[in-house]
Design an enzyme around this catalytic site. Structure first.
Site, mmCIF file in Angstrom:
data_model
loop_
_atom_site.group_PDB
_atom_site.id
_atom_site.type_symbol
_atom_site.label_atom_id
_atom_site.label_comp_id
_atom_site.label_asym_id
_atom_site.label_seq_id
_atom_site.Cartn_x
_atom_site.Cartn_y
_atom_site.Cartn_z
ATOM 1 N N ASP A 191 35.996 95.229 81.905
ATOM 2 C CA ASP A 191 37.065 94.482 82.567
ATOM 3 C C ASP A 191 38.424 95.152 82.423
ATOM 4 O OD1 ASP A 191 37.268 91.974 84.123
ATOM 5 O OD2 ASP A 191 38.862 91.544 82.693
ATOM 6 N N GLY A 192 39.312 94.876 83.380
ATOM 7 C CA GLY A 192 40.687 95.362 83.303
ATOM 8 C C GLY A 192 41.462 94.672 82.197
ATOM 9 N N HIS A 270 49.197 97.627 77.591
ATOM 10 C CA HIS A 270 49.414 96.184 77.546
ATOM 11 C C HIS A 270 48.993 95.636 76.177
ATOM 12 C CE1 HIS A 270 48.483 91.912 78.661
ATOM 13 N NE2 HIS A 270 49.607 92.067 79.326
ATOM 14 N N GLU A 322 54.296 94.883 79.810
ATOM 15 C CA GLU A 322 54.190 94.010 78.614
ATOM 16 C C GLU A 322 53.527 94.804 77.498
ATOM 17 O OE1 GLU A 322 51.808 90.977 80.558
ATOM 18 O OE2 GLU A 322 53.592 89.826 81.033
ATOM 19 N N GLU A 338 55.473 89.430 73.362
ATOM 20 C CA GLU A 338 54.896 88.231 73.971
ATOM 21 C C GLU A 338 54.215 87.370 72.907
ATOM 22 O OE1 GLU A 338 52.289 89.209 77.208
ATOM 23 O OE2 GLU A 338 51.512 87.164 77.353
ATOM 24 N N CYS A 419 49.934 81.777 80.384
ATOM 25 C CA CYS A 419 49.013 82.218 79.335
ATOM 26 C C CYS A 419 49.431 81.730 77.960
ATOM 27 C CB CYS A 419 48.854 83.736 79.346
ATOM 28 S SG CYS A 419 50.349 84.653 79.014
ATOM 29 N N CYS A 420 50.726 81.769 77.647
ATOM 30 C CA CYS A 420 51.138 81.545 76.260
ATOM 31 C C CYS A 420 50.951 80.102 75.763
ATOM 32 C CB CYS A 420 52.574 82.013 76.040
ATOM 33 S SG CYS A 420 52.767 83.806 76.277
#
Lengths: 657, 657
Positions: A191-192, A270, A322, A338, A419-420
């Site tokens: 997966d990416g 990332h 990020e 993040e 997401c966070c």
């Protein structure tokens, strides 16, 4: 060929056997239960007024045939819902909550209906591009979403014993295992956005089906091999990209696909992707005894913690991608850091600790938890930071200087890419997983969080009661209640921030020396009696902390720390122009408990000097040194509590002379 | 209604009457003549190997029907050629060069053929989008290119007396004047990139046709009026943008179209655009006596020079939009400080000086010229900086931290968007325009550049010989040769950097007091005799310079300056990790001439301290202060000479303790 050896790591301790009762953390866990999870449920159902809709629940209803409509949101929207369900599972594992469980069961019913006959489960591709499955692993988070759903399925099964979602994700994983592989007709890809690797290990742990562990390892092994899968995939798609404006070439380093994972030595790309990957790598290394995988984990850990981590446990030095930047590049103002990346760092640390306790992992886990993660959420449970800067000047933000466009000066409500917040929720709801590990005959305590734990250690069973006023005070008390057997060791972490610790068992001092201290843990082996008391006293002075001389951003500057908490200056306490403050090297630091401030914190005060802008006689440049300073009493607050009193300047690092 | 009054400002002094013979500048002007202009001609003709083609000449040949093909390059590609032709004109005005003139005549022939019957002249629209003229002023630089061609036409006419290009641009300007205006059927607009405003003033000056001055004022007056022209234009185009990825709304501030120009008080948006606009505003204000326009010029000057200018005379604090950010926001590492913006600042300063001499304008002109502009070009004349940072760490560049993606660590060959090199060429080729102005009975000297000038002042005509070893030495000598009359005043600028000046006329000291010094110029009025000598001695010590306390980036730091030159530290002289150097407040600064270094410079040395990274015992963070330092002899070189010895760290501001 493929050997597994579960004895290489500590078992997970179920959350109903580690009950947290802690003045600091119970508040946040209560917030997650009473505010965050209910609020997020409203958000996932598009019922929050004036907020961008999520579409997450509706997407599943559409995919399940229960509603008509179009897919809404990001290509990875499903993961929000999965993370929420995972957080709910941890809450249910800790405490029964029939109402919440009923909501979850209803949602799981919809999810099961949204699963396709062959096992596939992803609302974006099912609703919007049904013929495009597995054509854009690089950008479309298909296995990432699968991974989060697997985590939810495992967590819900562990919490409730109900198999419905577990069966769904097993069927999905079985199907994925047929799609990916090196046989003809299979995709030799990955997966990416790493995530499924660690999720498949969890699935293996609850099912004992080695197929999942093997698939996890396959994804790790394939990453970074040549010819590159992502580039080949891009060619196959005729150069079509999912994100408008995406380039014609894949940034392999962004996805950590520039090298085979075993050959990577420097954190790059990332940050969340890397940390999720490392978590999976540590998992697979532990369960298969894969030494080269473990060696890569150790190297990358040392690079991150030793050269690329902010003092707050934040990681990711730049907003572009990020991402990590390079060694010792830790700008405080243009940082990304993040919240999710620090959570990823905690996952990774936890896996390293389950493998072999060394306090350096727990030190970083604590640092990230008490500073960046708690700081990521407001005390109302409804506002969040994605990006956690160490220096903010609101005048520079809001487009004034565009390099700060990613910086928010106050916590925001639910984000478009959300997401966070659910990540914070699932971490805090499962915080009990991070306090102890059991290795052989020893109970290791990594975090000082009050509560009761029932643990199985060697042939013994013990109830351990931890009480503390941490992180404000360094006295931690353990009361031991052996239930069965009683001969085992207690090992207590000696934090890296602590200049002086002392330990006593039933009132008798235990010397902390080479015989008792190993890998940063003080270990006491004995036959425990009911009510035995162990007291650890961690001196917790307000301390000046300096950066490695290669950290350009902090040259000539100092930060304050007390216990695990990093401190900062805010405009609310110290006026504007924090860059004009200078802390003399000799200034005394005095800590003071302020119960009324920010939910109750210890502040630190120091007599310092402030540049007197009013006394400046020159223009923009002048040969006259700005000699005039005024005395200023600086007041530092814990970093995690910043930006709770409106918008203002903030800085962690302050000039010292 | 519309009054013009040329007496409000100083006439231009033709370049063949200000001959530069100066050890410092003659080299650079020779470079422009012998290297830059010939090299750029090759580039414009796509004859430079391994360089991106320009297409500029070919575009004109295609538009002229002399060649088949497609337009190549940026929408404003024509302007490169116009700026080159303008530079050539200045060279020809100063010295005959039949070969170069023949090339220019040939090019002008092509340009004239490329002009359309109605007067329109722009190869992009003529070749590529003939039906889209004047539909996208916001983005397509149509009037900007027109402005540069007008400047070229005026310059070539002044240099050679040849009218061909002048006639072309007059016809073009006449046509533009029919297109734009507030009558029905006309466009009430203005260009997205200011330039034509100042060009039309030049056209007015050589033709005496007030139509051009009026049109210039029209463009200025229209800018920022409501309803907004750019937004209306975007609607008319159905939201279509020229640049891929451009937003659905126009960033009005970027174009300084957020407010009527008279109401603007703070420099904002694209720096070159603003400075070209201000140059035009000062021109129009001077020629029409428009007080509110002049007041806006003064306010914006004070904002730029007093709050938004780097010590090097660079402007534009951020790469996004190549733009000003906000007051006192002057980051040294992520700076833009485009060479063209400093050239624009020099244009603006010159116009203010022609209006009324005040040394603050010449001080800034000198600062920008001796630091950013000269620094923008390598000593080989073939490599250029667009962006002129004040702090560079090469490790951070090349994508390591993407906030530095716009920073080049060494000067680059001709760029795809090649605005700066021809801009440097035309400025240096016309440097004689910036040295003197004549106002009433006074010759003002703004720059100390050796050479001979023949000037008309009041009823007198004088040949003035200036000799100096500037910027290395502060002794400037003027020899006066009156040719006709002889009673007039000489006014010499007392630079802002100079702590002590003395003046003598024919050996007799002239006290510098309220009677002789006004607006920063020492003025001597007398009846001059053949051979009279005026000597100005400007003390030129190496000096520490500090920033206004609100400049966050320079808190606790100092820069060195000597005369007009700002200094910097380079890795080549001082090793790596310049951020670890500390200059003690008490350290003596010793200047030394080094003829062999960088074409001959004065360096400054000081005994300082260097952080000893090797002595650091901690990890990334440590409670132990990095106390160990080693003595280090710092060597500063002039900023303009940086990056001529390969890639390395550089900093202008250094920590002081």
């Amino acid at each position: 060929m493929f050997q597994t050896d579960k004895t290489m790591r500590s078992d997970r301790v179920p959350l109903n056997r580690v009950r947290i009762r802690d003045d600091f953390w119970s508040y946040y866990i209560g917030l997650v239960r009473d505010v965050v999870v209910p609020y997020q449920w409203e958000a996932l159902n598009d019922r929050v007024e004036n907020a961008e809709p999520s579409g997450a629940v509706r997407n599943f209803r559409i995919a399940a045939g229960l509603e008509q409509g179009d897919f809404y949101g990001m290509v990875f929207q499903d993961s929000d819902l999965a993370k929420w369900l995972e957080a709910v599972s941890y809450l249910l594992e800790a405490d029964a909550n029939p109402e919440l469980e009923e909501i979850a069961d209803g949602l799981i019913g919809i999810i099961a209906k949204a699963q396709q006959d062959d096992g596939y489960l992803n609302t974006y591709f099912t609703v919007k591009e049904p013929d495009k499955r597995w054509t854009n692993l690089t950008e479309c988070h298909e296995l990432y979403c699968a991974g989060h759903m697997i985590e939810a399925g495992v967590a819900y099964y562990r919490a409730t014993g109900k198999r419905k979602l577990l069966d769904v994700v097993c069927k999905f994983a079985d199907y994925i295992d047929t799609v990916f592989g090196s046989e003809p007709g299979q995709l030799p890809g990955y997966d990416g956005h790493q995530e499924i690797e660690l999720a498949l290990v969890k699935l293996y742990e609850v099912t004992d089906n080695e197929r999942y562990l093997r698939l996890s390892k396959y994804f790790l092994d394939q990453r970074g091999q040549k010819p590159d899968f992502f580039e080949a995939e891009l060619q196959k798609r005729g150069g079509k990209t999912h994100w408008p404006g995406a380039g014609k070439h894949v940034d392999l380093a962004y996805h950590q696909a520039h090298l085979p994972v075993r050959e990577q030595e420097t954190a790059i790309g990332h940050a969340v992707r890397l940390l999720y990957m490392l978590t999976g790598m540590a998992d697979v290394a532990a369960l298969t005894g894969d030494e080269s995988l473990l060696a890569a984990c150790r190297k990358l850990w040392d690079n991150i913690a030793g050269k690329q981590m902010y003092i707050t446990g934040g990681v990711g030095s730049m907003p572009q991608g990020e991402a990590f930047s390079f060694d010792y590049d830790l700008p405080n103002d243009t940082v990304y850091a993040e919240t999710c990346a620090s959570i990823g760092l905690i996952f990774f640390a936890q896996r390293m600790l389950r493998l072999a306790p060394e306090s350096k992992y727990a030190d970083v886990m604590e640092r990230a938890l008490y500073n960046t993660v708690v700081g990521g959420m407001a005390r109302d449970g409804k506002h969040f930071f994605y990006v956690n800067p160490l220096e903010v000047n609101p005048r520079a933000c809001h487009g004034a200087n565009h390099k700060y466009d990613h910086i928010k000066t106050v916590r925001q409500e639910w984000f478009g890419c959300a997401c966070c917040p659910p990540n914070v929720a699932r971490l805090l709801a499962s915080l009990g997983e991070y306090i102890y590990t059991v290795q052989g005959d020893t109970v290791y305590t990594h975090l000082y969080i009050g509560g009761e734990a029932e643990l199985q250690v060697g042939g013994s069973r013990v109830k351990l009661v931890q009480t503390a006023d941490y992180p404000w005070d360094g006295l931690v008390r353990f009361t031991v209640h052996p239930q069965e057997g009683g001969e085992f060791a207690l090992a207590l972490r000696l934090p890296d921030w602590c200049p002086e610790a002392s330990l006593s068992v039933c009132g008798e001092t235990v010397p902390l020396d080479g015989r008792t201290v190993k890998d940063g843990y003080a270990r006491v082996l004995r036959r425990w009696q009911e009510g035995d008391v162990v007291e650890l006293r961690l001196a917790m002075p307000a301390t000046r902390v300096y950066s490695h001389p290669l950290v350009r951003a902090n040259a000539g500057k100092v930060a304050l720390q007390r216990g695990p908490l990093v401190y900062c200056l805010e405009q609310a306490d110290n006026g504007a122009n924090l860059h004009g403050l200078v802390l003399p090297k000799t200034a005394e630091l005095s800590a003071r408990r302020e119960e009324e401030l920010l939910g109750g914190v210890v502040t630190i005060e120091a007599e310092a000097e402030r540049q007197d802008e009013g006394a400046w006689a020159g223009g923009l440049y002048s040969p006259q040194a700005p000699s005039a300073t005024r005395p200023a009493t600086l007041k530092f607050i814990p970093y995690y509590a910043w930006a709770n009193r409106g918008e203002g300047e903030m800085t962690v690092w302050v000039r010292e002379q």
